[in-house]
Design an enzyme around this catalytic site. Structure first.
Site, PDB file in Angstrom:
ATOM      1  CG  ASP A  44      -2.056  -0.944   1.115  1.00 49.95           C
ATOM      2  OD1 ASP A  44      -2.288  -1.427  -0.005  1.00 49.95           O
ATOM      3  OD2 ASP A  44      -2.723  -1.210   2.127  1.00 49.95           O
ATOM      4  CG  ASP A  46     -12.215  -4.940  -2.774  1.00 47.31           C
ATOM      5  OD1 ASP A  46     -11.300  -5.693  -3.163  1.00 47.31           O
ATOM      6  OD2 ASP A  46     -12.033  -3.758  -2.434  1.00 47.31           O
TER       7      ASP A  46
END
Lengths: 252, 220
Positions: free
Chosen positions: A11, A130
């Site tokens: 990230d 997701d």
């Protein structure tokens, strides 16, 4: 024989990695290039950078990051986060990205997948999904799993494939962060239904979980973040165990 | 093979076309198909001199050439034809390395767009058969087995992994396959005829063995 791929996910915000990393030997744990280089040396097969920069300068910082990675790293990498249009993708391709990952923008505007595949080839377009189970249905969620959509997960993935997705990155929000193993049931259903590579994500907590996901679902790749960042799973150990279980991997 | 005096070409500081890392190295043929940032980054890391080829005169500065390429083979061939460089490429006697679609361009014909290609190596580029088990594109690391003695694969063991991403493949041919790979079928991971070489995988993305291959090419 094609190897199963192991993919650490980083990230990144404003060009720096944000999740804590406790490798020894790192000069600067926030430097995505140094981290990437470490993972590459350990035998990672590919890397994913998720850019969560929210500033107006975001495209510029993403491009700089991609260039820095491409200069130093000799394995393929994907960049995702905030890619909304062809121009974003074009800038990242020219900076050396091998693939881009699209999530919300594709759900909001599915034709974007067709446009990207036509402009850059299907191999460049990873659709990140997701998913969260709501009752007996798996539903596509946005905003890191917080925002449910109307789309049923398998149906959306099949549409994405038919529009030109070259790969699916499937993250189970039910499993993500639990360290209880990948969502092998859903992953098998999806992997059996599509003809493009599937990357499993969400739930990795042990080496055995990787063995399970490859044995039970036959997905092409498995992605994880924290277990790698915190050194809980070392890639050489992971690959040794996979190899001992007759799973084809690339040893370095 | 013609020898050119690298040092003398390099000596002139006024030469506009002098590549950043020195002449006499690898000329990358630019025809608008695919980005080459990762390739030039790899050459930079390896200290291999290179420059860009935009027109026929540029060829003379270099000892060897790379034809890069990603995307659609038929479209890539059209772009290459548009540059007017096809006759020159066909006449080259120095080493040429085609990468991915750049390799496919060296073959006779591709099923992608039913395209006639350069026909420098008499083999065909075919589409992977649809199969439930074998996904297309063939994406990831696969084992490569050199089938002939050749400097391109010096110091690269049998079965080393290279990174592939492609939907079309070059048929296996005992005469021209330099190394092979098996997916749902055995195909050419690389081809070789005279001074023309092609690799289906991406050496610039294939870890240390990929870098070894690029270094080997720079010395062929």
């Amino acid at each position: 024989m094609l190897s199963k791929r192991i993919i650490p996910c980083l990230d990144v915000k404003d060009g720096r990695t944000v999740k804590g990393v406790n490798f020894v030997d790192l000069r600067d744990a926030g430097d995505p290039v140094e981290l990437a280089w470490n993972y590459s040396n350990q035998g990672a097969d590919e890397l994913v950078f998720l850019d969560i920069t929210a500033t107006v300068e975001r495209r510029k910082t993403m491009v700089e990051l991609v260039k820095a990675v491409a200069r130093q790293i000799n394995i393929p990498f994907t960049i995702g986060g905030g890619i909304n249009e062809i121009a974003d993708a074009d800038a990242l391709l020219n900076a050396g990205a091998d693939k881009i990952s699209i999530n919300s923008a594709a759900v909001r505007n599915p034709a974007l997948i067709d446009e990207l595949a036509k402009a850059f080839g299907v191999q460049f377009v990873v659709i990140a999904v997701d998913t969260r189970s709501t009752g007996n249905k798996n539903i596509v969620h946005l905003n890191g799993g917080r925002l449910p959509t109307e789309r049923e997960t398998l149906e959306w993935i099949l549409e994405a494939e038919s529009r030109g997705a070259g790969e699916i990155l499937l993250t189970s929000m039910d499993h993500d962060g639990t360290k209880a193993g990948f969502d092998n049931g859903l992953l098998k259903t999806v992997n059996d239904a599509v003809h493009i590579p599937v990357i499993a994500s969400g739930g990795a907590g042990s080496v055995q979980h990787f063995v399970d996901v490859f044995e039970k679902t036959n997905v092409d790749a498995a992605l994880a973040a924290s277990v790698f960042h915190y050194g809980e799973i070392l890639i050489p150990d992971l690959k040794n165990t996979l190899q001992q279980n007759s799973i084809e991997v690339r040893m370095v | 093979m013609d020898k050119i005096n690298v040092d003398n070409t390099q000596a002139s500081p006024t030469s506009e076309a002098t590549p950043p890392l020195g002449g006499g190295g690898i000329g990358i043929i630019r025809y608008g198909a695919g980005n080459i940032f990762s390739l030039t980054a790899a050459l930079d890391r390896l200290g291999i001199a290179y420059g860009m080829i935009h027109n026929e005169a540029d060829f003379e500065q270099f000892d060897r050439y790379i034809i890069p390429g990603v995307g659609h083979a038929g479209a890539a061939m059209q772009k290459l034809q548009h540059t007017g460089l096809v006759p020159k490429i066909r006449s080259l006697t120095k080493p040429v390395l085609g990468i991915c679609v750049g390799m496919q361009l060296l073959t006779q014909h591709s099923e992608e767009g039913d395209a006639q290609l350069l026909d420098l190596v008499p083999v065909k580029t075919l589409r992977f058969a649809d199969s439930a088990e074998y996904k297309v594109p063939h994406t990831g690391w696969n084992r490569v087995y050199p089938e002939k003695e050749n400097k391109l694969f010096a110091n690269i063991p049998q079965g080393s992994h290279f990174y592939f991403v492609h939907s079309y493949f070059i048929e296996y041919n005992g005469a021209y396959t330099l190394s092979s790979t098996t997916y749902n079928n055995k195909f050419s991971a690389s081809i070789w005829l005279d001074n023309f070489y092609g690799v289906q995988f991406h050496p610039e993305k294939s870890g240390t063995y990929g870098e070894t291959l690029l270094t080997n090419f720079s010395k062929i």
